[in-house]
Structure formats: structure tokens, C-alpha cells
Design an enzyme around this catalytic site. Sequence first.
Site, PDB file in Angstrom:
ATOM      1  N   CYS A 110      44.496  34.142  47.356  1.00  0.00           N
ATOM      2  CA  CYS A 110      43.650  34.638  46.270  1.00  0.00           C
ATOM      3  C   CYS A 110      43.678  33.556  45.208  1.00  0.00           C
ATOM      4  O   CYS A 110      44.692  33.369  44.539  1.00  0.00           O
ATOM      5  CB  CYS A 110      44.170  35.959  45.701  1.00  0.00           C
ATOM      6  SG  CYS A 110      43.321  36.414  44.171  1.00  0.00           S
ATOM      7  N   CYS A 113      43.928  35.117  41.383  1.00  0.00           N
ATOM      8  CA  CYS A 113      45.160  35.728  40.864  1.00  0.00           C
ATOM      9  C   CYS A 113      46.133  35.888  42.021  1.00  0.00           C
ATOM     10  O   CYS A 113      46.655  34.892  42.521  1.00  0.00           O
ATOM     11  CB  CYS A 113      44.864  37.043  40.157  1.00  0.00           C
ATOM     12  SG  CYS A 113      43.759  38.157  41.052  1.00  0.00           S
ATOM     13  N   SER A 114      46.373  37.118  42.457  1.00  0.00           N
ATOM     14  CA  SER A 114      47.245  37.290  43.614  1.00  0.00           C
ATOM     15  C   SER A 114      46.835  38.541  44.380  1.00  0.00           C
ATOM     16  O   SER A 114      47.682  39.339  44.755  1.00  0.00           O
ATOM     17  CB  SER A 114      48.709  37.357  43.195  1.00  0.00           C
ATOM     18  OG  SER A 114      48.893  38.396  42.261  1.00  0.00           O
ATOM     19  N   CYS A 115      45.534  38.730  44.617  1.00  0.00           N
ATOM     20  CA  CYS A 115      45.058  39.841  45.453  1.00  0.00           C
ATOM     21  C   CYS A 115      45.760  39.752  46.805  1.00  0.00           C
ATOM     22  O   CYS A 115      45.841  38.677  47.396  1.00  0.00           O
ATOM     23  CB  CYS A 115      43.546  39.763  45.662  1.00  0.00           C
ATOM     24  SG  CYS A 115      42.597  39.970  44.135  1.00  0.00           S
TER      25      CYS A 115
END
Lengths: 204, 119
Positions: A110, A113-115
Amino acid sequence: MHPHQSDHDHSPPAGEAPGYYEIMETAVRELLVERGMIDPGEIRRQIEVLDSRTPALGAKVVARMGRSELPGAASGQRARGLRGARHQLLRRHALIVLENTQTVHNLTVCTLCSCYPRPVLGLPPDWYKLKPYRARAVKEPRAVLAEFGTVIPDDSEIRVSDSTALVRYLVLPKRPEGTDAFDEAQLAALVTRDAMIGVVPVSL
Amino acid sequence: MALDIGRAPASVAAPPPEVVAPLGQTPLFSIGDRVRVSVRFPVGHYRVPNYIRGKLGAIEQVIKPRAVNNEEEGYGRNTGSEGFYYRVAIPLTLPRTDYAGSPEDGLRIEIFETWLERA
């Protein structure tokens, strides 16, 4: 605390000094508790909910998908290595399982962000959330993979899936040789978190 | 725990051909369509990373059923903006002209309808 209930966060990895948003989260949480709007038990329960989601769930999904024909097979998605499903553990997002083959290696990231498919993999590893991985996975995926010890032959295609909005991914690793007789539970036991992110293969 | 894999919601099933779909409820793009990612710089919450804006790609999959636009949802507006997301294929050599790897290597990314232009 994030204004929307999405499965990504912006908090720094553990060990670093608390940042602006972490301090703000603590302040807002303490105010909400102090004024009786939420109670600490609810927060504790939610942490328990998150902690109960582990890569073992994703491994079951992947092992089953590796063994069965799913919706999508008929429509030709199978040929493109895509198996899509809405999963009851992942109601708010579409889940696509990406099948690794002899000629295609899938990697997930991602960049924004950090999906991450938290409902079926739990919390992402710190490196997944940090900028070097997020930037380099789409710039030089082969170098990133090599650092994980995964060398992809030049004549194989790399597909990097950037999970940024609605879709969450699991990589269905190539099945190791010598596992023809394995049942679903035995296959699931082989599948690791990092294999489902796509940075390492599965081996016996 | 029993895992129920691959159960699609009823809305995914295709309606019979005589049923006319309301405007806005059919995908604008189909598999194989050439698209360009819009070059826009909105203020606020967005879910299309900078490095793919203006890049050319092709629709690989229409993600069904329709879903809320994440950029609206980010402000708590969780209804009224339903549309299609598309899995778009973009060669990795496009965002990075100095890309080191096979020219076959590709990026796949889901993009909401409002960010795509026909190319």
C-alpha cells in the site's frame, strides 16, 4: 484515533517516540473515557478483536482457494490469476486472491499508507508500514524481493498490486512440489504471512 | 471456525437481460478499455497516489458490486457516492522511466471511476 473506521493507520511502529497523532489519540481517548462516552472495557475488547485476527485465518482462505474452484473460475478470472470474493471476515472490502504461477509472481503493497487484509492476516509487520518498502515495492520490486531472499527469474513477470482503496489482497503462493497428497489443513500450515504478502515463496 | 469462502452478495448476480439498469449503476468502463488516470490535485483526502496520475493503463477487472467512494467515506459520508472501482493494469516502466526490471512487469491498482478518463 482515526476519523474513519478503515483498516489502515498512520501510527509509528512500536519503539519510536510517540508522534503528534499518537499523542492526540491518547488525549482524545482519555477525554472520551473521562466523560463516560466509551469505557476502557470497549477499547480492551476491540484490541482483543484485532488480536484474534492472525495469519492462520488467511492461510485457511488461501489453502482452500488453492484446492477449490470458486466463482470467477468460470468467467475467466482464473486464467488471469485473480480470484475475487467477498469474505465474511472482510465485509467492508473486496478480497482478491492473486495466484502465483511459473511465470507470474505477485507482490502486494500500500503505497499511500498501510492498507492490509487485517481481518484475515492481523496487524501488518512494521516493514510493510515503513516508507522504504512502500516506495521501493513499485520502483524496484525485484531488488526488494531479492532482499527477502526471493529471486525472480528475468523471464517471469512481476505484478505489484497497490492496495489503496477498496481491495485487499492475499497472494496464493505456488504449491511446493511433493504436496500433492496434502489436505487443506496441511497446506494451510505451510502458508506464512510473508508468503501471503508475496515477499517469499512457500517451501516444505 | 467455519470459513465461508466466496459467497457473493445477491447484488452480484446479473439481472435478466430485459431489466433496464438505472443510470449510474452500470460500469462506464469494460475489461480491456484504455484509460488515463486523471491529473488532479484535490485538497483533502484522496486515494489515488501521485505516482500514477496521468499514466496510461488498461481495465483488467471491474470490481463488483459498486462501492462508496473512499474519498467521501474518509469524511464519514458513507452513502450516496456509490460507483465502480476498476482494477487497472499499468506497466511499471510508466511511472518510473528508470525502472530496473522486465518490461513485462506491471502494476495493478484499484481506482474509483471518477479518476479515470478514456484514452
